[in-house]
Motif scaffolding. Structure first.
Motif, mmCIF file in Angstrom:
data_model
loop_
_atom_site.group_PDB
_atom_site.id
_atom_site.type_symbol
_atom_site.label_atom_id
_atom_site.label_comp_id
_atom_site.label_asym_id
_atom_site.label_seq_id
_atom_site.Cartn_x
_atom_site.Cartn_y
_atom_site.Cartn_z
ATOM 1 N N LEU A 283 0.857 -1.185 0.000
ATOM 2 C CA LEU A 283 0.000 0.000 0.000
ATOM 3 C C LEU A 283 0.887 1.226 0.000
ATOM 4 O O LEU A 283 1.703 1.423 0.905
ATOM 5 N N VAL A 284 0.742 2.055 -1.037
ATOM 6 C CA VAL A 284 1.562 3.251 -1.201
ATOM 7 C C VAL A 284 0.648 4.456 -1.291
ATOM 8 O O VAL A 284 -0.379 4.415 -2.001
ATOM 9 N N MET A 285 0.985 5.507 -0.562
ATOM 10 C CA MET A 285 0.233 6.757 -0.622
ATOM 11 C C MET A 285 0.823 7.661 -1.693
ATOM 12 O O MET A 285 2.041 7.788 -1.806
ATOM 13 N N ILE A 286 -0.051 8.263 -2.476
ATOM 14 C CA ILE A 286 0.403 9.153 -3.541
ATOM 15 C C ILE A 286 1.007 10.414 -2.926
ATOM 16 O O ILE A 286 0.543 10.921 -1.896
ATOM 17 N N GLN A 287 2.082 10.881 -3.525
ATOM 18 C CA GLN A 287 2.765 12.065 -3.035
ATOM 19 C C GLN A 287 2.254 13.317 -3.751
ATOM 20 O O GLN A 287 1.808 13.249 -4.905
ATOM 21 N N PRO A 288 2.297 14.457 -3.096
ATOM 22 C CA PRO A 288 1.854 15.694 -3.752
ATOM 23 C C PRO A 288 2.666 15.969 -5.015
ATOM 24 O O PRO A 288 3.889 15.915 -5.006
ATOM 25 N N GLY A 289 1.975 16.228 -6.095
ATOM 26 C CA GLY A 289 2.629 16.513 -7.368
ATOM 27 C C GLY A 289 3.119 15.292 -8.111
ATOM 28 O O GLY A 289 3.764 15.440 -9.160
ATOM 29 N N GLN A 290 2.849 14.096 -7.631
ATOM 30 C CA GLN A 290 3.316 12.883 -8.312
ATOM 31 C C GLN A 290 2.521 12.665 -9.590
ATOM 32 O O GLN A 290 1.296 12.680 -9.590
ATOM 33 N N ARG A 291 3.225 12.418 -10.686
ATOM 34 C CA ARG A 291 2.592 12.225 -11.992
ATOM 35 C C ARG A 291 2.797 10.824 -12.553
ATOM 36 O O ARG A 291 2.003 10.385 -13.381
ATOM 37 N N ARG A 292 3.834 10.138 -12.119
ATOM 38 C CA ARG A 292 4.110 8.798 -12.626
ATOM 39 C C ARG A 292 4.314 7.855 -11.448
ATOM 40 O O ARG A 292 4.695 8.266 -10.344
ATOM 41 N N TRP A 293 4.061 6.576 -11.719
ATOM 42 C CA TRP A 293 4.192 5.545 -10.684
ATOM 43 C C TRP A 293 4.877 4.345 -11.303
ATOM 44 O O TRP A 293 4.411 3.802 -12.307
ATOM 45 N N ARG A 294 5.996 3.936 -10.725
ATOM 46 C CA ARG A 294 6.759 2.785 -11.229
ATOM 47 C C ARG A 294 6.487 1.567 -10.344
ATOM 48 O O ARG A 294 6.588 1.643 -9.117
ATOM 49 N N VAL A 295 6.169 0.449 -11.005
ATOM 50 C CA VAL A 295 5.945 -0.830 -10.335
ATOM 51 C C VAL A 295 6.846 -1.863 -11.021
ATOM 52 O O VAL A 295 6.871 -1.948 -12.257
ATOM 53 N N VAL A 296 7.573 -2.648 -10.229
ATOM 54 C CA VAL A 296 8.480 -3.671 -10.747
ATOM 55 C C VAL A 296 8.048 -5.022 -10.173
ATOM 56 O O VAL A 296 7.987 -5.186 -8.948
ATOM 57 N N PHE A 297 7.716 -5.948 -11.062
ATOM 58 C CA PHE A 297 7.365 -7.311 -10.683
ATOM 59 C C PHE A 297 8.500 -8.242 -11.105
ATOM 60 O O PHE A 297 9.219 -7.973 -12.074
ATOM 61 N N GLU A 298 8.624 -9.349 -10.376
ATOM 62 C CA GLU A 298 9.584 -10.397 -10.734
ATOM 63 C C GLU A 298 8.859 -11.734 -10.753
ATOM 64 O O GLU A 298 8.202 -12.104 -9.779
ATOM 65 N N ALA A 299 8.978 -12.449 -11.866
ATOM 66 C CA ALA A 299 8.342 -13.761 -12.035
ATOM 67 C C ALA A 299 9.427 -14.807 -12.217
ATOM 68 O O ALA A 299 10.374 -14.606 -12.980
ATOM 69 N N SER A 300 9.281 -15.924 -11.516
ATOM 70 C CA SER A 300 10.261 -17.014 -11.578
ATOM 71 C C SER A 300 9.535 -18.325 -11.849
ATOM 72 O O SER A 300 8.365 -18.495 -11.484
#
Length: 705
Positions: A283-300
């Motif tokens: 759970l991540v809270m959006i920051q003031p002025g944030q326009r992009r969000w990066r998510v990194v998944f790893e599959a094995s």
């Protein structure tokens, strides 16, 4: 002299030489490919490759020769013969020419007729031709001289053999080749024994030798089919696709070569695993002025993960129970090792229309490369939350600034969604996993019930309260019991009465306790709304009870009832409930005072016979201790049916098969009994009797009596 000359006469030598030149350069390549196919797949495959290669070479030569046309001829003549005065195009022009052009064309045509067409063709590619044929000859010689069975080891001596009768065939050589499925990426290998453990779907090839030569040979699967073997140059050979675990015997002319059955054990392809690398929290809270969000998944995966995966993005916009959901999907590409790929996703938040109080959930669905039927797994989700606006505080107007229904009340709908998903997946989960998930949803329901209970003044843990201390103890300043309320404990006790009156309930409450129901949250609800909310709490309690006991089907109606009460609390300002008494069934006047009891008392209760889950192996285990007969066929069927709950079912089946061959063997009966002991369900833990302390303790207890 006529200017009309046939251009094909002049370009034919160039076309012929170009085609022959291409054939001479590329023919060794086709021959080498055909030789490889002959060595690996036989003469039939080599002939097919040779035919296809010749056809492709002919088409390529024809295409190369077609480039020598009339335009090439004009350019070649003008570049080579200066005396043609760059006017060779007039000779081969198809359109009518002016008088001066006709005169010039006739002069140039006479000069062209004196040129030999063979001199216009390109020279031979001597160096490429020689190099191609030399390399081709070396490659063909290596293919021909390479040993036919260089990768195949010789037949090994069998590890287990039985003494055969004179003149009977016996196993003297064996070789087992394992070819894994192509999706695993594993190379073919040779097994060291007749016991085989390989990936599911592998092709198993046997080559066996007998002395003296057998008339027939086969592989006999225990409880299954018979695989006949065919006689070849090296011996008897056969193949089988490994899909299910089983046991088999090698037989020659109907006789077993070994009493012990050999194992065929497939290795199941595990589904891929997905984890979230970035962000570190779910759970991540959006920051003031944030326009992009990066998510990194790893599959094995144990073999390989598909390079393409599906990203599911779910938005929840709104507050309370009135939340609108939208879902969109897109394909993302992974990077890195096929066994462990990373999927990096950069999301533009402006495209989702988020607003305060909204959630954006990202989940990745990956698949492995199993063929056919890849395994698809949906990984955990990560949430980006935009917190809702906090109402401004107003001095003296606190009741007007408070929200009656907080935003976290929307989670009752999520409890229902999780319960419905668990009911749908019941057949795919084991009993333990199903119980754990049901208990987890029950914990969520309990937390939600405690949150709602704050609005009706319910205690946080519903613990029983301590009775008030006597006045003598209350007045003692030095000895204050643990848990007693005192000044500064965070509760508002009010002003103590000056003179307590005996029998005054209000004064007792004011002096010895305090009222939890008069919290700020509880005063926000009118009595009718409080009754609706208490009804919702009762329904939540029943839902929690069924969820914690592993019965989500029974909990779902109570969850829906609780959600209905919550909606009515949110939407209604006043609710009136009519007071009605209990409705008794009508009296049957014909039976009144007749003394007949038929149809009044229900039939006697019947005892349901107790079904023992392990009755078949338990009965066999007890029977193995004595020389009595055993139903080995029924035990074999029980083991195959319950193989999922047995750690090593092939070992039990092998012990059954060995005893079937020699029922009177005490050693084999004891071995099967040991295997069945591990299969039986352990009895529940018993309450141990406390030690009595020996003779001293017994005398002490006797003295107390």
């Amino acid at each position: 002299m006529s200017r009309e000359l046939n251009p094909n006469h002049w370009v034919a030598p160039a076309r012929q030489r170009a085609a022959i030149n291409a054939v001479l350069v590329w023919s060794p390549v086709v021959l080498v490919l055909a030789g490889l196919c002959w060595r690996l797949g036989g003469i039939g495959l080599a002939a097919a490759v040779l035919a296809l290669g010749g056809l492709a070479l002919g088409l390529a030569a024809r295409h190369l020769a077609s480039r020598f046309d009339q335009g090439w001829l004009v350019r070649r003549l003008n570049a080579r013969e200066a005396r043609l005065e760059d006017s060779a195009g007039l000779v081969f022009a198809a359109a009518d020419l002016a008088p001066l052009e006709q005169l010039q064309a006739e002069r140039i045509a006479a000069r062209i007729e004196a040129i030999d067409p063979e001199t216009l063709a390109d020279g031979w590619s001597q160096r490429p031709i020689i190099a191609a044929w030399l390399l081709g000859a070396v490659a063909l010689a290596a293919i021909i001289l390479w040993p036919a069975e260089a990768s195949a080891p010789p037949l090994a001596a069998p590890s287990q053999t039985e003494a055969a009768a004179p003149g009977q065939p016996r196993l003297t050589g064996q070789r087992v080749r394992i070819i894994p499925p192509a999706y695993t990426g594993l190379p073919a290998r040779y097994a060291q024994s007749l016991d085989i453990r390989a990936p599911m779907g592998s092709r198993i090839e046997w080559t066996l030798a007998f002395t003296p030569q057998a008339k027939s040979a086969a592989l006999q699967l225990v409880g299954g089919q018979t695989l006949p073997l065919t006689l070849g140059e090296e011996g008897w050979s056969g193949s089988l696709r490994l899909d299910i675990p089983s046991l088999y015997h090698v037989t020659a002319e109907g006789n077993r070569m070994s009493r012990t059955a050999h194992r065929l054990e497939p290795i199941t392809d595990e589904p891929p695993q997905v984890q979230v690398i970035e962000p570190a929290s779910g759970l991540v809270m959006i920051q003031p002025g944030q326009r992009r969000w990066r998510v990194v998944f790893e599959a094995s995966d144990d073999y390989a993960v598909d390079q393409m995966a599906q990203l599911t993005l779910t938005t929840a916009i709104g507050e309370g129970e009135n939340v609108s959901f939208s879902e969109r999907s897109r394909m993302v590409s992974g990077t890195g090792d096929p066994k462990r790929r990373r999927f990096v996703v950069d999301l533009d938040l402006a495209a989702f229309g988020l607003q305060p109080g909204s959630d954006l959930v990202a989940q990745l669905t990956v698949a492995d490369t199993r063929a056919p039927g890849p395994q698809v797994v949906r990984g955990p989700g990560v949430i980006l939350r935009w917190p809702g606006a906090v109402p401004a505080s107003a001095d003296g107007l606190e009741l007007m600034a408070k929200q009656t229904m907080p935003a976290y009340f929307r989670s009752q709908r999520q409890v229902i969604i999780d319960t419905e998903a668990l009911i749908r997946e019941r057949g795919k989960l084991s009993a333990d996993d199903f119980m754990v998930r049901s208990d987890t949803i029950g914990v969520d329901q309990r937390l939600l019930r405690l949150r709602y209970g704050q609005f009706v003044g319910m205690e946080a843990e519903e613990a029983p309260r301590r009775p008030p201390l006597p006045v003598a103890e209350k007045d003692a300043p030095a000895e204050q019991a643990e848990g007693e309320h005192h000044d500064g404990d965070g509760h508002d006790h009010g002003d103590a009465p000056e003179s307590p009156v005996f029998g005054g309930l209000g004064n007792i409450t004011a002096e010895y306790g305090h009222v939890h129901d008069e919290s700020e949250a509880a005063t926000l609800l009118d009595p009718d709304t409080r009754e609706l909310l208490k009804s919702a709490l009762d329904a939540m309690w029943d839902a929690e009870l069924n969820l914690r006991s592993g019965q989500p089907e029974k909990a779902l109606p109570f969850e829906l009832k609780a959600l209905d009460f919550i909606k009515r609390v949110q939407q209604a300002s006043r609710i009136y409930l009519p007071r009605i008494g209990s409705i008794q069934p009508p009296l049957d006047m014909a039976r009144r005072m007749a003394g007949k009891r038929e149809g009044i008392v229900a039939g006697g209760a019947s005892l349901t016979p107790f079904a023992i889950e392990d009755a078949v192996p338990a009965t066999a285990w007890r029977a193995l201790s004595s020389p009595q007969a055993i139903d080995l066929g029924g035990l074999d069927r029980w083991v195959r049916t319950n193989s999922a709950r047995i750690r090593d079912p092939l070992a039990v089946l092998a012990a059954i098969d060995a005893l079937r061959g020699d029922p009177a063997s005490g050693a084999l009966r004891e071995k099967l009994r040991q295997q069945l002991w591990a299969v039986l369900t352990r009895p529940p833990a018993q309450v141990r009797r406390r030690h009595d302390g020996g003779s001293v303790g017994r005398r002490y207890m006797q003295g107390l009596r």
